[in-house]
Design a protein around this motif. Structure first.
Motif, PDB file in Angstrom:
ATOM      1  N   ASP A   1      27.713  42.441  54.234  1.00  0.00           N
ATOM      2  CA  ASP A   1      28.583  41.516  53.500  1.00  0.00           C
ATOM      3  C   ASP A   1      28.276  41.545  52.008  1.00  0.00           C
ATOM      4  O   ASP A   1      27.115  41.716  51.597  1.00  0.00           O
ATOM      5  N   VAL A   2      29.321  41.352  51.209  1.00  0.00           N
ATOM      6  CA  VAL A   2      29.193  41.131  49.773  1.00  0.00           C
ATOM      7  C   VAL A   2      29.767  39.758  49.482  1.00  0.00           C
ATOM      8  O   VAL A   2      30.914  39.471  49.834  1.00  0.00           O
ATOM      9  N   LEU A   3      28.953  38.885  48.871  1.00  0.00           N
ATOM     10  CA  LEU A   3      29.387  37.535  48.555  1.00  0.00           C
ATOM     11  C   LEU A   3      29.378  37.338  47.046  1.00  0.00           C
ATOM     12  O   LEU A   3      28.394  37.667  46.374  1.00  0.00           O
ATOM     13  N   PHE A   4      30.477  36.825  46.517  1.00  0.00           N
ATOM     14  CA  PHE A   4      30.589  36.537  45.094  1.00  0.00           C
ATOM     15  C   PHE A   4      30.958  35.068  44.939  1.00  0.00           C
ATOM     16  O   PHE A   4      31.956  34.609  45.500  1.00  0.00           O
ATOM     17  N   MET A   5      30.149  34.345  44.214  1.00  0.00           N
ATOM     18  CA  MET A   5      30.332  32.901  44.039  1.00  0.00           C
ATOM     19  C   MET A   5      30.430  32.204  45.398  1.00  0.00           C
ATOM     20  O   MET A   5      31.209  31.280  45.604  1.00  0.00           O
ATOM     21  N   GLY A   6      29.614  32.685  46.345  1.00  0.00           N
ATOM     22  CA  GLY A   6      29.569  32.088  47.671  1.00  0.00           C
ATOM     23  C   GLY A   6      30.698  32.486  48.589  1.00  0.00           C
ATOM     24  O   GLY A   6      30.755  32.043  49.739  1.00  0.00           O
ATOM     25  N   GLN A   7      31.609  33.341  48.110  1.00  0.00           N
ATOM     26  CA  GLN A   7      32.782  33.730  48.891  1.00  0.00           C
ATOM     27  C   GLN A   7      32.665  35.182  49.322  1.00  0.00           C
ATOM     28  O   GLN A   7      32.371  36.057  48.519  1.00  0.00           O
ATOM     29  N   LYS A   8      32.888  35.438  50.597  1.00  0.00           N
ATOM     30  CA  LYS A   8      32.841  36.805  51.109  1.00  0.00           C
ATOM     31  C   LYS A   8      34.022  37.597  50.560  1.00  0.00           C
ATOM     32  O   LYS A   8      35.170  37.167  50.686  1.00  0.00           O
ATOM     33  N   ILE A   9      33.743  38.735  49.951  1.00  0.00           N
ATOM     34  CA  ILE A   9      34.816  39.525  49.330  1.00  0.00           C
ATOM     35  C   ILE A   9      34.987  40.889  49.985  1.00  0.00           C
ATOM     36  O   ILE A   9      35.682  41.754  49.433  1.00  0.00           O
ATOM     37  N   ASN A  10      34.382  41.092  51.155  1.00  0.00           N
ATOM     38  CA  ASN A  10      34.603  42.347  51.874  1.00  0.00           C
ATOM     39  C   ASN A  10      36.093  42.562  52.109  1.00  0.00           C
ATOM     40  O   ASN A  10      36.775  41.681  52.649  1.00  0.00           O
ATOM     41  N   GLY A  11      36.605  43.702  51.729  1.00  0.00           N
ATOM     42  CA  GLY A  11      38.015  43.993  51.962  1.00  0.00           C
ATOM     43  C   GLY A  11      38.957  43.337  50.985  1.00  0.00           C
ATOM     44  O   GLY A  11      40.165  43.554  51.046  1.00  0.00           O
ATOM     45  N   THR A  12      38.432  42.510  50.076  1.00  0.00           N
ATOM     46  CA  THR A  12      39.278  41.884  49.055  1.00  0.00           C
ATOM     47  C   THR A  12      39.595  42.896  47.966  1.00  0.00           C
ATOM     48  O   THR A  12      38.744  43.687  47.573  1.00  0.00           O
ATOM     49  N   THR A  13      40.822  42.897  47.487  1.00  0.00           N
ATOM     50  CA  THR A  13      41.199  43.853  46.447  1.00  0.00           C
ATOM     51  C   THR A  13      40.446  43.565  45.155  1.00  0.00           C
ATOM     52  O   THR A  13      40.052  42.426  44.884  1.00  0.00           O
ATOM     53  N   SER A  14      40.256  44.599  44.360  1.00  0.00           N
ATOM     54  CA  SER A  14      39.562  44.420  43.081  1.00  0.00           C
ATOM     55  C   SER A  14      40.337  43.491  42.163  1.00  0.00           C
ATOM     56  O   SER A  14      39.753  42.815  41.315  1.00  0.00           O
ATOM     57  N   ARG A  15      41.661  43.417  42.346  1.00  0.00           N
ATOM     58  CA  ARG A  15      42.475  42.492  41.547  1.00  0.00           C
ATOM     59  C   ARG A  15      42.090  41.047  41.845  1.00  0.00           C
ATOM     60  O   ARG A  15      41.945  40.235  40.934  1.00  0.00           O
ATOM     61  N   LYS A  16      41.911  40.730  43.111  1.00  0.00           N
ATOM     62  CA  LYS A  16      41.539  39.367  43.488  1.00  0.00           C
ATOM     63  C   LYS A  16      40.092  39.067  43.104  1.00  0.00           C
ATOM     64  O   LYS A  16      39.763  37.938  42.739  1.00  0.00           O
ATOM     65  N   VAL A  17      39.252  40.086  43.192  1.00  0.00           N
ATOM     66  CA  VAL A  17      37.858  39.901  42.759  1.00  0.00           C
ATOM     67  C   VAL A  17      37.822  39.602  41.269  1.00  0.00           C
ATOM     68  O   VAL A  17      37.059  38.749  40.807  1.00  0.00           O
ATOM     69  N   ALA A  18      38.657  40.293  40.484  1.00  0.00           N
ATOM     70  CA  ALA A  18      38.724  40.036  39.047  1.00  0.00           C
ATOM     71  C   ALA A  18      39.150  38.600  38.769  1.00  0.00           C
ATOM     72  O   ALA A  18      38.647  37.957  37.846  1.00  0.00           O
TER      73      ALA A  18
END
Length: 600
Positions: free
Chosen positions: A408-425
């Motif tokens: 898993d990769v978590l950013f700001m406590g939110q799992k971002i696996n499979g999330t597009t780089s646009r949404k991560v931005a």
């Protein structure tokens, strides 16, 4: 040269042309105007968006046949009967139908890449062409005749010199709308497509939406040209809407300058006039047996592409004195624009990014194996390792470009696996690239403003009508601020491609900062920088850290890394082999053996 002056000169010249020229040349000018309208769409689609289409002629036919059918059918369905009352109503139907067809075709073809995209446009272009000639209700290959003329306030435009003014007014409006669109947040998003999908998506651009926008606009421009053509000729058959004409439209764009609004007009004018002159001249020189004009025309096109691959308009612009050249600058009112809203940075020490047991497999190759790392607010973490250690793969998974096979990769406590780089931005992560990704012919200021894409909200309609000026001033002012912040304030209006490699890397950092992130991912930011530039970069990153920003960097310059970062994670063969303070890692025998050449 200021486009407004060119537009004024064009209006004056074209305004008197029908009064001075014979009908034959007025007809040629009508064709040039109609062709330019189609080529404008290719400027957006091919020159700016980087997508080659051979199918524009089919969209011209769709606009022409829609109005031909509605205005000549003896009996229309009850629900459509209202549209046959006037060519102006058929225009509304034609634009709506064309937009719908373009969205359907775009959904099928715009996800294609490489040579498959132009091949896809050839396929549906031919399909529509043969559809026009097959349907008996559209007159088959014989066509449809007896179309009514367009009327404006009761005045019938039933001759070439009368409809001439309508054609050129429509074209002038289309050119103005195109320039407005390109000179906007939406326009920068469209231009970003040429920088690659990964870069554009990482800056928050919805690349598929941007492709669809310009695909639909180019189709609507073509349909509008078809509507005008149909009521100019008062007759429609399939011949002008085939693949050959689609290729001619591309030639017009290439001759004039495929990325230039004014190049569309220049290219359409040159090709139209050149074809007519060759058809008139060559039979007298070589006889009537054979299509010599096609051979000569082909040779001239090849020579032109060799001598001026960017088209004639950019070449003419380069020959103009510098003071006459148009370039995008900050409006005077930008300095007084209110600053954009800023993100509240997390508290110092708060966990920002976490990778837990991340594994990435490519078939039998394990690029990352059970990787773990953490980044906290207000710290700089370095990810180092020899070439092939898997750092770039890990970097892509952290930023949403790639997805872990497991973990898993978590950013700001939110799992971002499979999330597009646009949404991560959008969540507050911004990045630079190992190989610099920018738009070399755009100004430094506009390149950086791409990073602020998610901080604006004005859409295509507002951009086309120039209703986004207040927001545009704020976005450009933010870009200027970030460029001054990184030491590139004196290069605002220079072409980004003219900067040295080290300066281009700093530009990428300014673009990333323009997104107002709480986490900054830097991929070899010091590569290509001179000593003084590295010192300035180190000061900048230290200042960002003190403000509470979290920074993760991949870097090979150990002197730069060890004197700057708070913690280091070392990778080899896709695995973490060490982590800790810089001084601890430098003494670790495993690291010395794997990365620094071995312990003594």
């Amino acid at each position: 040269m200021n486009p407004r002056y060119l537009l004024l000169a064009l209006v004056l010249i074209l305004g008197v042309a029908p009064l001075l020229l014979p009908p034959y040349y007025v007809t040629l000018l009508n064709y040039i105007g109609l062709y330019t309208l189609v080529v404008l769409g290719l400027v957006l689609l091919t020159g700016v968006g980087g997508m080659t289409s051979f199918g524009q002629a089919a969209f011209v036919g769709l606009g022409a046949y829609t109005t031909a059918y509605l205005t000549t059918a003896e009996q229309l369905p009850a629900w459509l009967a209202w549209a046959g009352a006037s060519p102006w109503l058929t225009l509304v139907v034609g634009i709506a139908l064309t937009a719908l067809v373009a969205m359907v075709l775009g959904a099928m073809t715009l996800k294609l890449s490489g040579h498959y995209l132009p091949l896809g446009t050839i396929a549906w272009g031919l399909s529509l062409y043969y559809l026009f000639g097959t349907l008996e209700s559209l007159g088959g290959h014989t066509g449809v005749s007896g179309l009514p003329s367009i009327s404006v306030f009761g005045y019938a435009l039933d001759k070439g010199e009368k409809i001439y003014y309508l054609i050129w007014v429509v074209l002038a409006l289309a050119m103005l709308i195109t320039r407005n669109l390109l000179d906007s947040r939406e326009g920068r998003a469209i231009r970003a497509l040429k920088g690659g999908q990964v870069m554009a998506e990482s800056m928050g651009v919805n690349t598929f939406r941007s492709k669809m926008v310009i695909f639909v606009i180019s189709a609507v421009f073509a349909a509008l040209s078809g509507w005008l053509y149909a009521h100019t000729q008062r007759f429609v058959n399939p011949t002008p809407f085939g693949l050959n004409m689609g290729i001619d439209y591309l030639f017009m764009a290439l001759i004039g300058g495929v990325g230039s609004v004014w190049g569309a007009l220049l290219g359409a004018g040159i090709l139209t006039m050149l074809k007519q002159w060759l058809q008139d001249l060559l039979p007298h020189l070589l006889g009537n047996n054979g299509n010599y004009e096609a051979i000569v025309f082909g040779v001239l096109i090849v020579l032109l592409m060799q001598r001026a691959p960017g088209g004639l308009w950019p070449m003419l612009v380069r020959l103009m004195p510098q003071r006459y050249r148009s370039r995008k600058t900050l409006p005077p009112e930008a300095a007084d624009s209110p600053a954009l809203a800023r993100r509240q940075l997390p508290e110092h020490g708060q966990l920002i990014l976490q990778a837990r047991n991340v594994t990435r497999r490519f078939g039998g190759l394990v690029a990352n194996n059970d990787m773990n790392l953490e980044v906290h607010a207000g710290e700089i973490l370095a990810l180092i390792g020899p070439n092939g250690a898997g750092k770039s793969t890990m970097f892509n998974q952290l930023s949403g470009v790639d997805t872990p096979t497991s973990g898993d990769v978590l950013f700001m406590g939110q799992k971002i696996n499979g999330t597009t780089s646009r949404k991560v931005a959008a969540l507050g992560m911004s990045r630079t690239f190992q190989h610099v990704k920018l738009l070399p012919t755009m100004s430094v200021l506009e390149n950086v403003a791409i990073g602020a894409h998610l901080r604006g909200s004005k859409g295509v309609v507002a951009a086309a009508l120039h209703l986004d000026r207040q927001e545009e001033c704020r976005l450009l002012n933010e870009a200027r601020h970030q460029l001054q912040r990184v030491g590139l304030g004196e290069f605002l209006y220079e072409e980004a491609g003219s900067l040295a490699l080290g300066q281009q890397r700093i530009l990428e950092i300014a673009r990333a900062l323009c997104a107002d992130p709480c986490l900054l991912l830097l991929d070899e930011p010091a590569a290509g920088l001179r000593l003084k530039e590295k010192e300035a970069l180190g000061i900048l990153l230290s200042r960002l850290r003190s403000e509470g920003m979290a920074i993760l960097l991949v870097e090979h310059d150990m002197d730069f890394v060890m004197g700057l970062v708070d913690r280091v994670v070392v990778m080899e063969f896709g695995q973490r082999i060490a982590q800790g303070l810089p001084e601890e890692v430098q003494k670790d025998p495993v690291v010395l053996e794997a990365y620094l050449g071995g312990a003594e």
